[in-house]
Design a protein around this motif. Structure first.
Motif, PDB file in Angstrom:
ATOM      1  N   GLY A  81       0.843  -1.184   0.000  1.00  0.00           N
ATOM      2  CA  GLY A  81       0.000   0.000   0.000  1.00  0.00           C
ATOM      3  C   GLY A  81       0.878   1.233   0.000  1.00  0.00           C
ATOM      4  N   GLY A  82       0.320   2.335  -0.390  1.00  0.00           N
ATOM      5  CA  GLY A  82       1.118   3.544  -0.540  1.00  0.00           C
ATOM      6  C   GLY A  82       1.071   4.451   0.669  1.00  0.00           C
ATOM      7  N   ALA A  83       1.626   5.636   0.491  1.00  0.00           N
ATOM      8  CA  ALA A  83       1.583   6.635   1.556  1.00  0.00           C
ATOM      9  C   ALA A  83       0.135   7.010   1.872  1.00  0.00           C
ATOM     10  CB  ALA A  83       2.366   7.870   1.132  1.00  0.00           C
ATOM     11  N   THR A  84      -0.695   7.031   0.846  1.00  0.00           N
ATOM     12  CA  THR A  84      -2.099   7.387   1.070  1.00  0.00           C
ATOM     13  C   THR A  84      -2.774   6.372   1.994  1.00  0.00           C
ATOM     14  OG1 THR A  84      -2.052   8.180  -1.218  1.00  0.00           O
ATOM     15  CG2 THR A  84      -4.187   8.132  -0.133  1.00  0.00           C
ATOM     16  N   THR A  85      -2.400   5.112   1.843  1.00  0.00           N
ATOM     17  CA  THR A  85      -2.946   4.079   2.730  1.00  0.00           C
ATOM     18  C   THR A  85      -2.584   4.391   4.185  1.00  0.00           C
ATOM     19  OG1 THR A  85      -2.467   2.543   0.934  1.00  0.00           O
ATOM     20  CG2 THR A  85      -3.108   1.580   3.054  1.00  0.00           C
TER      21      THR A  85
ATOM     22  N   ILE B 272       2.137  16.567   9.785  1.00  0.00           N
ATOM     23  CA  ILE B 272       2.718  17.510   8.815  1.00  0.00           C
ATOM     24  C   ILE B 272       3.176  16.744   7.567  1.00  0.00           C
ATOM     25  CG2 ILE B 272       3.527  19.105  10.609  1.00  0.00           C
ATOM     26  CD1 ILE B 272       6.408  18.030  10.033  1.00  0.00           C
ATOM     27  N   THR B 273       3.357  17.466   6.479  1.00  0.00           N
ATOM     28  CA  THR B 273       3.947  16.899   5.267  1.00  0.00           C
ATOM     29  C   THR B 273       5.337  17.506   5.135  1.00  0.00           C
ATOM     30  OG1 THR B 273       1.729  16.907   4.321  1.00  0.00           O
ATOM     31  CG2 THR B 273       3.579  16.459   2.812  1.00  0.00           C
ATOM     32  N   ALA B 274       6.358  16.689   5.373  1.00  0.00           N
ATOM     33  CA  ALA B 274       7.724  17.224   5.433  1.00  0.00           C
ATOM     34  C   ALA B 274       8.141  17.843   4.102  1.00  0.00           C
ATOM     35  CB  ALA B 274       8.698  16.117   5.834  1.00  0.00           C
ATOM     36  N   ASN B 275       7.657  17.263   3.017  1.00  0.00           N
ATOM     37  CA  ASN B 275       7.932  17.855   1.705  1.00  0.00           C
ATOM     38  C   ASN B 275       6.695  17.710   0.838  1.00  0.00           C
ATOM     39  OD1 ASN B 275       9.884  18.964  -0.353  1.00  0.00           O
ATOM     40  ND2 ASN B 275       9.314  17.060  -1.383  1.00  0.00           N
ATOM     41  N   GLU B 276       6.211  18.836   0.351  1.00  0.00           N
ATOM     42  CA  GLU B 276       5.047  18.820  -0.548  1.00  0.00           C
ATOM     43  C   GLU B 276       5.540  18.660  -1.978  1.00  0.00           C
ATOM     44  OE1 GLU B 276       1.911  18.553  -0.384  1.00  0.00           O
ATOM     45  OE2 GLU B 276       1.379  18.892   1.723  1.00  0.00           O
ATOM     46  N   THR B 277       5.307  17.478  -2.517  1.00  0.00           N
ATOM     47  CA  THR B 277       5.880  17.027  -3.780  1.00  0.00           C
ATOM     48  C   THR B 277       5.354  17.809  -4.984  1.00  0.00           C
ATOM     49  OG1 THR B 277       5.721  14.910  -2.649  1.00  0.00           O
ATOM     50  CG2 THR B 277       6.409  14.841  -4.934  1.00  0.00           C
ATOM     51  N   ILE B 278       4.109  18.234  -4.918  1.00  0.00           N
ATOM     52  CA  ILE B 278       3.516  18.961  -6.048  1.00  0.00           C
ATOM     53  C   ILE B 278       3.825  20.457  -5.948  1.00  0.00           C
ATOM     54  CG2 ILE B 278       1.308  19.651  -7.103  1.00  0.00           C
ATOM     55  CD1 ILE B 278       0.271  16.807  -6.361  1.00  0.00           C
TER      56      ILE B 278
ATOM     57  N   PHE C 278       7.070  11.798   5.012  1.00  0.00           N
ATOM     58  CA  PHE C 278       8.382  12.054   4.411  1.00  0.00           C
ATOM     59  C   PHE C 278       8.529  11.368   3.054  1.00  0.00           C
ATOM     60  CE2 PHE C 278      10.040  13.760   8.398  1.00  0.00           C
ATOM     61  CZ  PHE C 278      11.121  14.526   7.998  1.00  0.00           C
ATOM     62  N   SER C 279       7.395  11.084   2.390  1.00  0.00           N
ATOM     63  CA  SER C 279       7.457  10.294   1.159  1.00  0.00           C
ATOM     64  C   SER C 279       8.478  10.815   0.153  1.00  0.00           C
ATOM     65  CB  SER C 279       6.090  10.263   0.489  1.00  0.00           C
ATOM     66  OG  SER C 279       5.185   9.521   1.277  1.00  0.00           O
ATOM     67  N   SER C 280       8.540  12.140   0.005  1.00  0.00           N
ATOM     68  CA  SER C 280       9.378  12.644  -1.083  1.00  0.00           C
ATOM     69  C   SER C 280      10.681  13.281  -0.627  1.00  0.00           C
ATOM     70  CB  SER C 280       8.574  13.618  -1.950  1.00  0.00           C
ATOM     71  OG  SER C 280       7.947  14.595  -1.163  1.00  0.00           O
ATOM     72  N   ASN C 281      11.020  13.211   0.662  1.00  0.00           N
ATOM     73  CA  ASN C 281      12.349  13.725   1.045  1.00  0.00           C
ATOM     74  C   ASN C 281      13.062  12.869   2.086  1.00  0.00           C
ATOM     75  OD1 ASN C 281      10.636  14.535   3.138  1.00  0.00           O
ATOM     76  ND2 ASN C 281      11.592  16.527   3.395  1.00  0.00           N
TER      77      ASN C 281
ATOM     78  N   ALA D  16       7.838   4.333  -0.947  1.00  0.00           N
ATOM     79  CA  ALA D  16       9.233   4.163  -1.381  1.00  0.00           C
ATOM     80  C   ALA D  16       9.541   4.768  -2.745  1.00  0.00           C
ATOM     81  CB  ALA D  16       9.581   2.671  -1.399  1.00  0.00           C
ATOM     82  N   GLN D  17       8.515   5.041  -3.546  1.00  0.00           N
ATOM     83  CA  GLN D  17       8.761   5.299  -4.968  1.00  0.00           C
ATOM     84  C   GLN D  17       9.367   6.649  -5.314  1.00  0.00           C
ATOM     85  OE1 GLN D  17       5.761   5.077  -3.501  1.00  0.00           O
ATOM     86  NE2 GLN D  17       4.180   6.267  -4.512  1.00  0.00           N
ATOM     87  N   LYS D  18       9.733   7.449  -4.290  1.00  0.00           N
ATOM     88  CA  LYS D  18      10.430   8.693  -4.586  1.00  0.00           C
ATOM     89  C   LYS D  18      11.915   8.548  -4.265  1.00  0.00           C
ATOM     90  CE  LYS D  18       6.085  10.109  -4.842  1.00  0.00           C
ATOM     91  NZ  LYS D  18       5.071  10.518  -3.882  1.00  0.00           N
ATOM     92  N   ASN D  19      12.215   8.327  -3.002  1.00  0.00           N
ATOM     93  CA  ASN D  19      13.633   8.315  -2.630  1.00  0.00           C
ATOM     94  C   ASN D  19      14.165   6.959  -2.167  1.00  0.00           C
ATOM     95  OD1 ASN D  19      15.249  10.496  -3.091  1.00  0.00           O
ATOM     96  ND2 ASN D  19      14.823  11.519  -1.154  1.00  0.00           N
TER      97      ASN D  19
HETATM   98  C1  LIG Z   1       3.629  10.524  -3.642  1.00  0.00           C
HETATM   99  C2  LIG Z   1       3.197  11.063  -2.323  1.00  0.00           C
HETATM  100  C3  LIG Z   1       2.085  10.549  -1.641  1.00  0.00           C
HETATM  101  C4  LIG Z   1       1.192   9.466  -2.232  1.00  0.00           C
HETATM  102  O1  LIG Z   1       1.829   8.274  -2.300  1.00  0.00           O
HETATM  103  P1  LIG Z   1       1.060   6.960  -2.804  1.00  0.00           P
HETATM  104  O2  LIG Z   1       2.107   5.921  -2.597  1.00  0.00           O
HETATM  105  O3  LIG Z   1       0.706   7.190  -4.234  1.00  0.00           O
HETATM  106  O4  LIG Z   1      -0.133   6.771  -1.962  1.00  0.00           O
HETATM  107  C5  LIG Z   1       1.785  11.041  -0.392  1.00  0.00           C
HETATM  108  N1  LIG Z   1       2.522  12.018   0.159  1.00  0.00           N
HETATM  109  C6  LIG Z   1       3.588  12.559  -0.478  1.00  0.00           C
HETATM  110  C7  LIG Z   1       4.377  13.632   0.192  1.00  0.00           C
HETATM  111  C8  LIG Z   1       3.950  12.091  -1.735  1.00  0.00           C
HETATM  112  O5  LIG Z   1       5.013  12.625  -2.358  1.00  0.00           O
END
Ligand SMILES: *Cc1c(COP(=O)(O)O)cnc(C)c1O
Length: 363
Positions: free
Chosen positions: A74-78, A149-155, A175-178, A196-199
């Motif tokens: 499952g992803g970060a959203t999960t 908090i969202t440590a890094n806002e990817t968009i 911390f998904s993206s940093n 995991a799919q960012k860093n």
């Molecule tokens: C990509 C991302 C998500 C979503 O990740 P999924 O694995 O698609 O659920 C959530 N938070 C951040 C900061 C992201 O960069």
């Protein structure tokens, strides 16, 4: 075969050496006579692999012993949906700080099960995010179940540059993206999660680092498979884990250690992002990034050109020049360059060079 500089926001570029090793081991791994993706997660070999990956990740991120490290499908959203299920108290309130798109998705996932207090948001009247809300503006709930908090806002390209102090309330951070892009003090957080799919490697596996005492919280009624404590008790093998992703994540973590660890990636991230921000700053307004300088992300740099036509042309020409995946996220448009750990410094140099060239031809 040509591997091109890949600025994809996620799934994102992986180190070439990692892909080569995975390729070499695809048919037969570790003397077991089969691929790692074809063997039981309960085999001695896989359990050893899993333990080694965890140990390496703990080393890479300096994770204290009183934290559990989970590797979950499952992803970060999960995880955004699981956080309140596991850690909210009946009738309690969770505080969320919103500095961009992913802070909002976290709230969307939490709202069905917990009372959400948006303790601060930096969204402007016209829907932009240009900063992290100042700590002095946060309206925290006394005795909140947690602060998110969202440590890094990817968009939106907005990064916390220090860890906020929220007193005794557990601090949860996406911390998904940093993750692993600079040294952080894990002990200041109660829970850190990262797809995991960012860093960290491939999509399909998410790392959760959680202080063990929190796992004793009852949380809200939920299925066992949604229970972090159950996953921790079973070493993330409550059900069949994403073994291939775990393996690839392991190779990526090992690569990061071999390259010099998070201190080295902090240096590279500073250098790469400086190259792109300089190209923006020196463009005389041709390229625009409006995020306040102290919150600019080192990982994801959104920027805008003077017109939609020029943006479309930039997308086409950068691709033709061999620079992959620079089109911005549809939520805000423009261009976005993601500069994750596996992106080499010369790729950022190539982008900065292309930006100057494009401006000279079209500015
Ligand atoms: C990509 C991302 C998500 C979503 O990740 P999924 O694995 O698609 O659920 C959530 N938070 C951040 C900061 C992201 O960069």
């Amino acid at each position: 075969m040509t591997r091109l500089p890949n600025f994809s926001a996620g799934p994102a570029t992986l180190p070439e050496s990692v892909l080569r090793q995975a390729q070499a081991e695809m048919l037969e791994w570790n003397g077991v006579g089969a691929s790692v993706v074809e063997i039981s997660h309960r085999s001695k070999e896989f359990i050893e692999l899993a333990a080694e990956v965890e140990a390496n990740l703990r080393t890479l991120l300096s994770v204290p012993d009183d934290y559990a490290v989970l590797f979950l499908a499952g992803g970060a959203t999960t995880q955004q949906a699981l956080l309140p299920l596991n850690f909210a108290t009946p009738g309690g309130t969770a505080d969320y700080i919103v500095s961009g798109h992913w802070g909002k998705t976290a709230i969307k996932q939490a709202r069905p099960v917990v009372k959400v207090n948006i303790a601060a948001t930096s969204e402007t009247a016209d829907g932009k995010f240009l900063r992290v809300p100042a700590r002095s503006e946060w309206q925290l709930t006394p005795n909140a179940d947690y602060v998110h908090i969202t440590a890094n806002e990817t968009i939106h390209g907005i990064e916390f540059r220090d860890t906020p102090d929220v007193g005794d309330v557990p601090l949860f951070a996406d911390f998904s993206s940093n993750i692993a892009s600079e040294p952080i003090d894990v002990g200041k957080y109660a829970l850190i999660y990262a797809g995991a799919q960012k860093n960290l490697g491939p999509v399909g596996i998410t790392v959760v680092i959680v202080r063990r005492d929190l796992l004793e919280r009852a949380g809200l009624p939920r299925a066992d498979i949604f229970n972090y404590a159950s996953h921790a008790a079973r070493d993330s093998m409550l059900n069949t884990p994403p073994t291939w992703n775990w393996y690839l994540l392991g190779l990526t973590v090992k690569w990061m250690l071999d390259e010099g660890g998070v201190a080295e990636f902090a240096r590279r991230s500073a250098r790469k992002s400086q190259l792109v921000y300089d190209a923006i700053a020196q463009s005389g307004g041709f390229y625009r990034n409006e995020v306040l300088p102290e919150f600019r992300s080192r990982m994801n740099i959104p920027f805008f050109l003077p017109s939609e036509e020029l943006t479309a042309q930039f997308v086409v020409e950068s691709k033709a020049a061999g620079l992959l995946a620079l089109k911005g996220h549809k939520a805000i448009g423009g261009i976005r360059a993601s500069l994750y750990n596996a992106l080499p410094v010369p790729a950022a140099q190539a982008l900065a060079g292309f930006m100057r060239d494009f401006q000279n031809r079209n500015g």
